[in-house]
Enzyme design. Structure first.
Site, PDB file in Angstrom:
ATOM      1  N   GLU A   1      39.356  29.313  33.639  1.00 30.84           N
ATOM      2  CA  GLU A   1      40.482  28.586  33.100  1.00 30.84           C
ATOM      3  C   GLU A   1      41.639  28.498  34.077  1.00 30.84           C
ATOM      4  O   GLU A   1      41.842  29.383  34.909  1.00 30.84           O
ATOM      5  CB  GLU A   1      40.956  29.252  31.816  1.00 30.84           C
ATOM      6  CG  GLU A   1      39.960  29.021  30.723  1.00 30.84           C
ATOM      7  CD  GLU A   1      40.398  29.593  29.400  1.00 30.84           C
ATOM      8  OE1 GLU A   1      39.972  29.061  28.375  1.00 30.84           O
ATOM      9  OE2 GLU A   1      41.161  30.560  29.386  1.00 30.84           O
TER      10      GLU A   1
ATOM     11  N   CYS B   1      48.679  28.967  36.550  1.00 30.38           N
ATOM     12  CA  CYS B   1      47.963  30.242  36.624  1.00 30.38           C
ATOM     13  C   CYS B   1      46.495  29.926  36.890  1.00 30.38           C
ATOM     14  O   CYS B   1      45.875  29.206  36.115  1.00 30.38           O
ATOM     15  CB  CYS B   1      48.148  30.968  35.287  1.00 30.38           C
ATOM     16  SG  CYS B   1      47.204  32.492  35.181  1.00 30.38           S
TER      17      CYS B   1
ATOM     18  N   CYS C   1      34.858  39.483  35.942  1.00 24.85           N
ATOM     19  CA  CYS C   1      35.511  40.427  36.864  1.00 24.85           C
ATOM     20  C   CYS C   1      34.798  41.764  36.791  1.00 24.85           C
ATOM     21  O   CYS C   1      34.440  42.229  35.718  1.00 24.85           O
ATOM     22  CB  CYS C   1      36.987  40.595  36.483  1.00 24.85           C
ATOM     23  SG  CYS C   1      37.871  41.731  37.586  1.00 24.85           S
TER      24      CYS C   1
ATOM     25  N   CYS D   1      41.186  44.243  29.063  1.00 24.56           N
ATOM     26  CA  CYS D   1      41.063  42.861  29.540  1.00 24.56           C
ATOM     27  C   CYS D   1      39.756  42.228  29.085  1.00 24.56           C
ATOM     28  O   CYS D   1      38.676  42.764  29.342  1.00 24.56           O
ATOM     29  CB  CYS D   1      41.145  42.840  31.064  1.00 24.56           C
ATOM     30  SG  CYS D   1      40.871  41.209  31.772  1.00 24.56           S
TER      31      CYS D   1
ATOM     32  N   CYS E   1      47.661  35.935  28.788  1.00 21.81           N
ATOM     33  CA  CYS E   1      47.012  36.821  29.762  1.00 21.81           C
ATOM     34  C   CYS E   1      45.826  37.558  29.166  1.00 21.81           C
ATOM     35  O   CYS E   1      45.898  38.048  28.053  1.00 21.81           O
ATOM     36  CB  CYS E   1      47.960  37.929  30.191  1.00 21.81           C
ATOM     37  SG  CYS E   1      49.390  37.354  30.978  1.00 21.81           S
TER      38      CYS E   1
HETATM   39  N1  SAH Z   1      42.751  40.839  38.350  1.00 23.40           N
HETATM   40  C1  SAH Z   1      44.126  40.662  38.605  1.00 23.40           C
HETATM   41  C2  SAH Z   1      44.679  39.336  38.172  1.00 23.40           C
HETATM   42  C3  SAH Z   1      44.212  38.776  36.844  1.00 23.40           C
HETATM   43  S1  SAH Z   1      44.750  39.595  35.383  1.00 23.40           S
HETATM   44  C4  SAH Z   1      44.918  41.796  38.008  1.00 23.40           C
HETATM   45  O1  SAH Z   1      44.370  42.564  37.240  1.00 23.40           O
HETATM   46  O2  SAH Z   1      46.085  41.916  38.363  1.00 23.40           O
HETATM   47  C5  SAH Z   1      46.451  39.086  35.224  1.00 23.40           C
HETATM   48  C6  SAH Z   1      47.301  40.055  34.425  1.00 23.40           C
HETATM   49  O3  SAH Z   1      46.968  40.051  33.023  1.00 23.40           O
HETATM   50  C7  SAH Z   1      47.133  41.481  34.889  1.00 23.40           C
HETATM   51  O4  SAH Z   1      48.366  42.149  35.018  1.00 23.40           O
HETATM   52  C8  SAH Z   1      46.324  42.067  33.769  1.00 23.40           C
HETATM   53  O5  SAH Z   1      46.438  43.448  33.736  1.00 23.40           O
HETATM   54  C9  SAH Z   1      46.890  41.373  32.558  1.00 23.40           C
HETATM   55  N2  SAH Z   1      46.047  41.459  31.378  1.00 23.40           N
HETATM   56  C10 SAH Z   1      44.698  41.535  31.318  1.00 23.40           C
HETATM   57  N3  SAH Z   1      44.279  41.607  30.044  1.00 23.40           N
HETATM   58  C11 SAH Z   1      45.380  41.570  29.266  1.00 23.40           C
HETATM   59  C12 SAH Z   1      45.603  41.578  27.877  1.00 23.40           C
HETATM   60  N4  SAH Z   1      44.593  41.636  26.999  1.00 23.40           N
HETATM   61  N5  SAH Z   1      46.864  41.527  27.435  1.00 23.40           N
HETATM   62  C13 SAH Z   1      47.892  41.435  28.296  1.00 23.40           C
HETATM   63  N6  SAH Z   1      47.754  41.398  29.623  1.00 23.40           N
HETATM   64  C14 SAH Z   1      46.517  41.475  30.117  1.00 23.40           C
HETATM   65 FE1  SF4 Z   2      39.723  42.190  36.340  1.00 24.88          FE
HETATM   66 FE2  SF4 Z   2      40.943  41.880  34.022  1.00 24.88          FE
HETATM   67 FE3  SF4 Z   2      41.203  44.167  35.354  1.00 24.88          FE
HETATM   68 FE4  SF4 Z   2      42.376  41.934  36.326  1.00 24.88          FE
HETATM   69  S1  SF4 Z   2      42.863  42.983  34.386  1.00 24.88           S
HETATM   70  S2  SF4 Z   2      41.176  43.442  37.467  1.00 24.88           S
HETATM   71  S3  SF4 Z   2      40.880  40.395  35.688  1.00 24.88           S
HETATM   72  S4  SF4 Z   2      39.305  43.349  34.476  1.00 24.88           S
END
Ligand code: SAH
Ligand code: SF4
Length: 385
Positions: free
Chosen positions: A93, A106, A113, A120, A346
């Site tokens: 996305e 974004c 991942c 996440c 996010c």
């Molecule tokens: N992998 C990278 C970038 C993608 S995630 C990382 O982890 O930084 C982008 C952001 O969304 C990250 O800060 C991640 O921790 C946050 N994120 C992931 N799952 C989430 C959720 N369920 N609720 C809120 N933020 C979340």
């Molecule tokens: Fe991967 Fe999600 Fe962790 Fe970012 S927050 S490193 S996308 S598993």
């Protein structure tokens, strides 16, 4: 027959080399690059200032294509989300978030991942594959020109740019798909492509320490680090990668990065998880942890999904947590979630869309989440300081 080359896969230097192979001068590569990335052109016939012979050569061996759009939804708050087909039943996305004086896109860097953070939903689907350069920059290319088309803005440098900022905060860990990510970053910054300033391009990482150093040397852009915990034991339990690169190493890497970064601070993202990482004690521990790292905090209200077994901290708790940080002089903002009605927040990105037939299912699921978590699911009032 040789395979056709997708020109979106080539960075400025590679496009020059490609044109050279065709017996063309470097300035042709520049022209071509402008047609593609500034005018959104994909048809070589439209590139009228290129010699007919070159256009014909290109038609026989190259093409320009971003991942196909599976769905395109605009939220009531203007947030627009595209679901993109990256083959073999995988989808990623891209989300556009319009604000008063900027437009942020974004983007995703991997399908799935491997880091598998507990909170996440991308992590929960496992790792599918790395995106190619064309699939990463293609998200920006597609979004910029789709937005212009819908608003009637002309293509080219004269038309108002719709996307002024890019954040790599979609699906995937960008530093675990390093080369394609950096090549895509170079195109974002190139004056003959998108010409974005380094300060307006942010890479978010869960903390792949050696790659943070590599990024500082190869293409320093603004850095966001997903911290989410104030000590190693807690972080180990949320982000398995922490066992390999613990907090003292991560903090040191952030400090080193700042010597090369376009901004003089690192943004720490902190997902607010009820009863897990959100007490005043955690906030105080954080203040100690980051005391030698110039930084800002961005508190992200957790976007719940049932399989996680986690819940979002209540708003007053988030505000109190922010207050502890701010009282200690740490600049802190609370992220306002956007695009809730289209499931664009996010960590909710294409969580389960390994198969396009699931898209409808997912939309239905949003209603189910709302019933479960209440109408306010995904919404938070932004704290004004
Ligand atoms: N992998 C990278 C970038 C993608 S995630 C990382 O982890 O930084 C982008 C952001 O969304 C990250 O800060 C991640 O921790 C946050 N994120 C992931 N799952 C989430 C959720 N369920 N609720 C809120 N933020 C979340
Ligand atoms: Fe991967 Fe999600 Fe962790 Fe970012 S927050 S490193 S996308 S598993």
């Amino acid at each position: 027959m040789t395979a056709l080359t997708n020109l979106l896969d080539l960075d400025p230097a590679q496009l020059i080399a490609y044109c050279n192979e065709l017996g063309e001068k470097p300035f042709r590569a520049k022209q071509l690059q402008r047609w593609i990335h500034q005018f959104g052109a994909s048809n070589f016939e439209d590139m009228t200032d290129l010699a007919k012979s070159l256009r014909e050569k290109l038609s026989g061996r190259a093409y320009v294509a971003a991942p196909a759009i599976i769905s395109d939804h605009t939220s009531t708050d203007g947030t627009r989300k595209w679901l993109l087909d990256v083959g073999q039943g995988n989808a990623v996305e891209a989300v556009f978030i319009p604000e008063e004086r900027r437009g942020t896109l974004c983007i995703s860097t991997q399908a799935g991942c491997a880091v598998n953070c507990r909170f996440c939903s991308t992590g929960k689907q496992g790792f599918n594959r790395n995106l190619s350069v064309g699939e990463i920059i293609g998200q920006l290319w597609m979004a910029e020109f789709e937005l212009r088309k819908s608003k009637g803005v002309e293509p080219g440098p004269k038309g108002e740019r719709q996307i002024t900022n890019v954040v790599m905060m979609g699906m995937g860990e960008p530093l675990l798909n390093f080369e394609p990510t950096v090549t895509a970053l170079r195109l974002m910054l190139d004056d003959n492509a998108y010409g974005l300033s380094r300060r307006r391009v942010t890479l978010s990482t869960s903390g792949v320490v050696p790659m943070i150093d590599k990024l500082s040397q190869e293409c320093p852009v603004a850095l966001a680090v997903s911290l989410h915990a104030s000590n190693d034991a807690l972080r180990d339990s949320l982000i398995p990668l922490n066992k390999k690169h613990p907090l003292n190493e991560l903090m040191a890497a952030c400090k080193r990065y700042l010597e090369f970064a376009p901004r003089d601070f690192v943004t720490f993202e902190y997902c607010m998880l009820d009863g897990v990482n959100d007490t005043d004690q955690h906030a105080k521990e954080l203040v100690q942890l980051v005391k030698n790292v110039p930084c800002k905090f961005n508190l992200i209200p957790f976007n719940p999904f049932p399989e996680s077994g986690l819940t979002r901290s209540a708003n007053p708790r988030i505000k109190a947590f922010a207050q502890v940080l701010m009282d200690a002089g740490v600049v802190t903002t609370i992220r306002k979630t956007r695009g809730d009605d289209i499931d664009a927040a996010c960590g909710q990105l294409a969580g389960e869309v390994q198969d396009r037939t699931k898209v409808q299912e997912r939309m239905k699921k949003m209603d189910e989440y709302k019933r479960k978590f209440g109408e306010n699911f995904g919404k938070i009032v932004e704290v004004t300081r």
